[in-house]
Write an enzyme that holds these catalytic residues in place. Structure first.
Site, PDB file in Angstrom:
ATOM      1  N   GLY A 142       0.572  -1.319  -0.010  1.00  0.00           N
ATOM      2  CA  GLY A 142      -0.014  -0.093  -0.213  1.00  0.00           C
ATOM      3  C   GLY A 142       0.901   1.325   0.029  1.00  0.00           C
ATOM      4  O   GLY A 142       0.371   2.374  -0.075  1.00  0.00           O
ATOM      5  N   LYS A 167      16.375   8.329  -2.017  1.00  0.00           N
ATOM      6  CA  LYS A 167      16.559   7.357  -1.002  1.00  0.00           C
ATOM      7  C   LYS A 167      15.598   6.554  -0.264  1.00  0.00           C
ATOM      8  O   LYS A 167      15.134   5.529  -1.251  1.00  0.00           O
ATOM      9  CB  LYS A 167      17.190   8.393   0.053  1.00  0.00           C
ATOM     10  CG  LYS A 167      18.499   9.016  -0.336  1.00  0.00           C
ATOM     11  CD  LYS A 167      19.334   9.848   0.722  1.00  0.00           C
ATOM     12  CE  LYS A 167      18.755  11.017   0.977  1.00  0.00           C
ATOM     13  NZ  LYS A 167      19.610  11.962   1.900  1.00  0.00           N
ATOM     14  N   GLU A 183       9.822   4.376   7.123  1.00  0.00           N
ATOM     15  CA  GLU A 183       9.941   4.438   8.677  1.00  0.00           C
ATOM     16  C   GLU A 183      10.357   5.756   9.237  1.00  0.00           C
ATOM     17  O   GLU A 183       9.797   5.754  10.246  1.00  0.00           O
ATOM     18  CB  GLU A 183      10.973   3.281   8.997  1.00  0.00           C
ATOM     19  CG  GLU A 183      10.566   1.747   8.857  1.00  0.00           C
ATOM     20  CD  GLU A 183      11.658   0.962   8.707  1.00  0.00           C
ATOM     21  OE1 GLU A 183      11.800   0.138   9.490  1.00  0.00           O
ATOM     22  OE2 GLU A 183      12.396   1.057   7.932  1.00  0.00           O
TER      23      GLU A 183
END
Lengths: 340, 162
Positions: free
Chosen positions: A46, A285, A289
Site C-alpha cells: 500500500g 533514498k 519508517e
C-alpha cells in the site's frame, strides 16, 4: 485551563543496511509494442512501491509509467527480494530495477545505433523513442527497435540486474564502520493543547519536513509522512500493549488498544526537502519508517512547552501528564513554603 | 433457519440463514459481496460499514434478519461498469488509501455523510469517519478527497435510489 505549546524534534534514519548482504534483483524486458515488463520480488503493502518501481523503469526507458507492467512477489517468476523492510525498497530494489532497465536499453541502443548512423553513446531515450542526443527528430520508436532486436539481431532486449549496498563488516573491537549506504533527515514540529486540570493532550497541528532524496512520487511521499505521523501520534499519546502478571495481553482488541481516529489526527503539513543522492535511483533514498521517528519526541517537547512537565515514558496518557503536573505543583508548593 | 429478503444495491435478494448470522456474513458468505471487510467483528474498526436505509452501519453488529425488508447499499453498489463513483475516483486520484483494507468502510461512511449533508465541514467529515480506523494513511488524504467530492457537488445518489 488549556495551555498551548510547541515542540520540535529532528532525526536521521539509515537507508540500505550494509552489515549483511542486502540484495534486490530485477528483470526488465522491453516488449515489441513499446511497453516493458518488470519482474521484482518486492511486496506492495500500500506504500506505492510498485508505482515507484514502474516510474523508475519508465524514466530509464523513456516510456510512460502506465506502459510498465509490474509482476511482483511471485516465487514462481520473480527474483528473491530481501524484503519490504528497513525503508529499503525505493533505494535498493529501485536501483536494481533501474540497472536492469539500463541493460535492456543498452541492447536497444546497439540495435538502433547503426540504423540512425551514430554510435550507441550518442543515443538517448524519451517520448517512447530512441533518438540522437541533440537531434530528437532523428529517432526510432522503442517498440520497433525491440522488434528488430529480437527478430533481426537475435538479441531480445532483456536486462537483469541486482543491487547490494556494498557489505561492510563493522570493526569487531570498536563497533565502528559504515553500517548503511545512505541516510535521510527530518524535522517535525508539533503544536498541542494541554488541559492542566485533566492532563489531556490534543495535538492541533504537525509540520513535517522530510528529506528523502529525489521524491520520485511526491503524492506517495506525502501519504507516507501523513501515515507515519498518525503512528507517531498513537505512539506518543495512546498506543500501549498492556500485560497482566502472567504475561497475557489484557487489551488484545481495538476497544482497549487505542489508536488514532480521524478525530485524534491533527492537521499535517508536509514539506518535502528536494535533494539528490548520487547513489540512489535518480537520486532517491527512502521515506517509510523515518516518518514516525520524530513525532512522539516533538509532541512530548510540546507538552513541556505548554505546561512545563517532562513525561519520560510513552504513551503520555492523560493520567501520566496529570501525575507529572501534580508532582510539579507539589514541588513548587514546597519551594514556595521553604522561601516563606 | 431464517429467511431474509432485502434490497441489495438495487436488487431484491433473498437468503435463508441461521438466525445468528450477521448482516456482514450474509453479504460476504451468502451473496459473495466481499467488499465489506471483516476486521474486528465487534464494531470497533468500521471496515464492514454499509449503508442501511440511508444510515452508515457496522454490518458486523447487525443481524441479517434485522435487515429484512430494508435497503442495503455496499461498496459494490457504487461503481458502474463504465465509471467509478466520484468518491472512489477521488480516493484513487488523491492516493487516499494505502493497504486499502479500511477503504470500503471509509467510502461508505463518506457516502452516507454526503448523501445527508452535501457540504460538510472538515470537522463533520472527521466526525463521520471517527468509526473507521485506518493504520496507514493518517486520514489526511481521505478527508481531502471527501472535501473535493463535496466541492464538485458530485455526490451521486446510490444506485438503489435511481
Amino acid at each position: 485551563m488549556k495551555r498551548r505549546g510547541r515542540g520540535i524534534a529532528c532525526m536521521w534514519y539509515p537507508i540500505g543496511f550494509t552489515v549483511s548482504a542486502n540484495p534486490s534483483a530485477a528483470v526488465v524486458k522491453v516488449n515489441e509494442d513499446g511497453t516493458a515488463t518488470l519482474l521484482t520480488g518486492t511486496v506492495e503493502t500500500g506504500q506505492g512501491s510498485l508505482t515507484i518501481l514502474a516510474q523508475i523503469v519508465a524514466e530509464e526507458l523513456g516510456i510512460a509509467t502506465d506502459d510498465v507492467h509490474v509482476v511482483s512477489a511471485d516465487t514462481d517468476t520473480t527474483p528473491m527480494d530481501t524484503g519490504a523492510i528497513a525503508s529499503r525498497t525505493t533505494y535498493v530494489t529501485g536501483n536494481a530495477a533501474r540497472l536492469a532497465a539500463e541493460k535492456a536499453k543498452k541492447i536497444l541502443f546497439e540495435v538502433a545505433a547503426p540504423l540512425l548512423g551514430v554510435k550507441p553513446e550518442h543515443l538517448e531515450v524519451g517520448d517512447h523513442k530512441i533518438r540522437i542526443k541533440g537531434f530528437p527528430q532523428r529517432s526510432l520508436h522503442i517498440g520497433d527497435v525491440a522488434e528488430r532486436a529480437r527478430g533481426v539481431n537475435g538479441d531480445p532486449p532483456i536486462g537483469s540486474a541486482s543491487f547490494n549496498p556494498a557489505t561492510a563488516a563493522l570493526d569487531a573491537e570498536t563497533g565502528q564502520g559504515k553500517p548503511f549506504a545512505t541516510y535521510v533527515y527530518a524535522t517535525q514540529i508539533a503544536e498541542v493543547e494541554v488541559d492542566d486540570e485533566t492532563g489531556e493532550v490534543e495535538v492541533l497541528r504537525i509540520a513535517a519536513s522530510h528529506d528523502c532524496g529525489t521524491p520520485i512520487n511526491p503524492m506517495l511521499v506525502e501519504g507516507q509522512v501523513e501515515g507515519g505521523i498518525s503512528m507517531g501520534v498513537g505512539f506518543a499519546l495512546e498506543e500501549e500493549i498492556l500485560f497482566d502478571a502472567t504475561g497475557r495481553q489484557i487489551n488484545p482488541n481495538l476497544t482497549n488498544y487505542i489508536m488514532p481516529t480521524s478525530l485524534d489526527m491533527p492537521k499535517v503539513e508536509v514539506d518535502i526537502v528536494d535533494s539528490y543522492d548520487p547513489t540512489g535511483p535518480f537520486g532517491a533514498k527512502g521515506v517509510g519508517e523515518p516518518t514516525c521517528v520524530p513525532t512522539a519526541a516533538a509532541i512530548l517537547n510540546a507538552i513541556h512547552d505548554a505546561v512545563g512537565v517532562r513525561v519520560t515514558s510513552l504513551p503520555a496518557t492523560a493520567e501520566k501528564v496529570y501525575a507529572a503536573l501534580k508532582a510539579k505543583r507539589a514541588q513548587e508548593g514546597k519551594r514556595l513554603g521553604a522561601g516563606a | 433457519m431464517a429467511t431474509v429478503t432485502l434490497t441489495l444495491n438495487g436488487d431484491v435478494r433473498t437468503a435463508s440463514v441461521p438466525p445468528e448470522t450477521t448482516l456482514l456474513r450474509l453479504l460476504r458468505e451468502e451473496f459473495g459481496l466481499t467488499g465489506s471487510k471483516l476486521g474486528c467483528d465487534v464494531g470497533d474498526c468500521g471496515a464492514c460499514t454499509v449503508i442501511v436505509d440511508g444510515k452508515s452501519v457496522n454490518s458486523c453488529l447487525m443481524l441479517a434478519v434485522q435487515a429484512d425488508g430494508r435497503d442495503v447499499v455496499t461498496i459494490e453498489g457504487l461503481a458502474t461498469m463504465s465509471r467509478l463513483h466520484p468518491l472512489q475516483q477521488l480516493f484513487e486520484d488523491k492516493g487516499s488509501l494505502q493497504c486499502g483494507f479500511c477503504g470500503p468502510g471509509v467510502i461508505m461512511s463518506a457516502k452516507a455523510l454526503l448523501d445527508e449533508n452535501p457540504d460538510p465541514s472538515e470537522q463533520e467529515i472527521r466526525d463521520a469517519l471517527a468509526g473507521n480506523l485506518c493504520r496507514c494513511t493518517g486520514y489526511s488524504k481521505m478527508i481531502e478527497a471527501i472535501q473535493a467530492v463535496a466541492r464538485d457537488g458530485r455526490g451521486e445518489p446510490a444506485k438503489s435510489a435511481v
